[in-house]
Design a protein around this motif. Structure first.
Motif, short mmCIF file in Angstrom:
data_model
loop_
_atom_site.label_atom_id
_atom_site.label_comp_id
_atom_site.label_asym_id
_atom_site.label_seq_id
_atom_site.Cartn_x
_atom_site.Cartn_y
_atom_site.Cartn_z
N ASP A 31 37.46 8.71 -30.53
CA ASP A 31 38.63 8.25 -31.27
C ASP A 31 39.90 8.95 -30.81
N ASN A 68 41.12 4.98 -34.73
CA ASN A 68 41.58 4.11 -33.64
C ASN A 68 40.47 3.27 -33.01
N GLN A 70 37.29 1.00 -32.04
CA GLN A 70 36.64 -0.16 -32.65
C GLN A 70 35.19 0.17 -33.00
N SER A 97 37.76 0.06 -42.16
CA SER A 97 38.28 0.58 -40.89
C SER A 97 39.69 0.12 -40.59
N ARG A 100 38.92 -2.89 -37.62
CA ARG A 100 38.38 -2.44 -36.33
C ARG A 100 36.94 -2.88 -36.09
#
Length: 354
Positions: A31, A68, A70, A97, A100
């Motif tokens: 991340d 950040n 996915q 999320s 994401r």
């Protein structure tokens, strides 16, 4: 070229308060260092791999630990679940999320898994595509008709609604038929080099892009993610020395990978016919086979040609399988080198489809 992390193994057979520490620590690293995604599988009844029976549950937790990257299933075994359950679970992950979520679907592998299904194992591919159609309609907010326990037709609309207008989908596949069907439907592909060489997979990727084009989709828009066993160090010799023991242990618990490797080399091998000494020799052979042309094992510099070869074959994303090494310190120590490789090869691109 994009890089993501892929998880597959992990001893879930004993009580261990640190069982998910590698997952959480590597997820935070990904991340914070520009990786594209985290792929979590669905595996049932395996001591190794038993940490991942439900990727939606895992990603609900990872949604709280990341900002950040996915969060993708790798994969949801669609025939084992009601489409309503899948749509609801992944809509929750998408909400938690901040949009994401991503879903790869699979048809399933072993007969054992199908204790979770009322449908025959032999119909699993048909069931997978039917489930895909129903799941995507539900996620789009449509009502889908299902039968209740008494055979009555009931319209179902699932909640919550996902944040993304359309959650991206992949299909996990090895056969040319699956690649072509993915192209016809306009969804992405998740594949691997298990039992195949890159030369075997490259024509399937071309067939996928041709199918995208024939069906009216942009052939360059389809994404191909390749799962690759990955371990990097400061130099190739150090990487091989550190990984050969854990890799041998990994293959020892996954003999089917050795059989697939032998099959790809045109060898007729049945492990039941082998003595223990023979199996030990085959393990050494298997490790070398995986490390040569089927894995990213080495230094950032030595692995660059493999990244370029994957791009030339049509791959857009390398899904680095990291937890075949069951040593948190080793894996975490190698991730900065993987981040270095990702940064150095960010400009490597596949050729656009013709």
């Amino acid at each position: 070229m994009q890089f993501s992390l892929f998880y597959f193994d992990g001893d879930g057979s004993r009580r261990n308060p640190d069982a998910y520490r590698l997952l959480l620590d590597s997820a935070r690293f990904a991340d914070e260092n520009g990786f594209q995604a985290l792929w979590v599988p669905e595996r049932h009844f395996h001591a190794f791999g038993g940490l991942y029976p439900n990727p939606a549950v895992i990603h609900a937790a990872l949604a709280m630990a990341t900002k950040n990257v996915q969060l993708r299933s790798g994969s949801v075994v669609a025939p084992l679940h009601h489409p309503v359950r899948v749509a609801e679970d992944w809509a929750v992950v998408d909400n938690l999320s901040g949009g994401r979520a991503g879903v790869a679907i699979a048809s399933g592998w072993t007969m054992e898994e199908f204790v979770l299904s009322r449908e025959p194992h032999g119909f699993r591919r048909t069931l997978m595509w039917r489930s895909y159609d129903e799941i995507t309609r539900l996620l789009a907010g449509e009502a889908v008709v299902f039968e209740d326990a008494d055979g009555n037709e009931v319209e179902a609309k699932t909640l919550p609604r996902p944040l993304q207008p359309r959650i991206p989908f992949w299909v996990a596949g090895q056969s040319t038929e699956t690649f072509v069907e993915a192209g016809r439907r306009g969804i992405n592909v998740l594949c691997s080099l298990l039992g195949e060489t890159l030369d075997d997979v490259a024509p399937k990727i071309r067939a996928y892009r041709e199918a995208l084009d024939r069906a009216g989709h942009d052939p360059d828009a389809g994404r191909v993610a390749m799962m690759v066993h990955t371990f990097l160090a400061e130099d190739p010799e150090t990487a091989r020395a550190r990984v050969i023991g854990p890799f041998s242990d990994y293959l020892r618990t996954h003999y089917h990978l050795l059989e697939s490797l032998a099959k790809s080399m045109k060898l007729d091998v049945r492990l039941s016919d082998f003595s223990q000494d023979d199996l030990d020799s085959l393990l050494r052979f298997g490790v070398e086979g995986f490390m040569n042309g089927r894995a990213l094992i080495g230094s950032p510099e030595s692995c660059r040609p493999m990244v370029e070869a994957l791009a030339e074959a049509g791959v857009d994303e390398i899904a680095s399988l990291i937890d075949f090494v069951q040593d948190r310190e080793l894996v975490m120590g190698g991730l900065p080198h993987l981040a270095e490789l990702a940064k150095a090869t960010a400009g490597v691109r596949r050729l656009e489809a013709v």
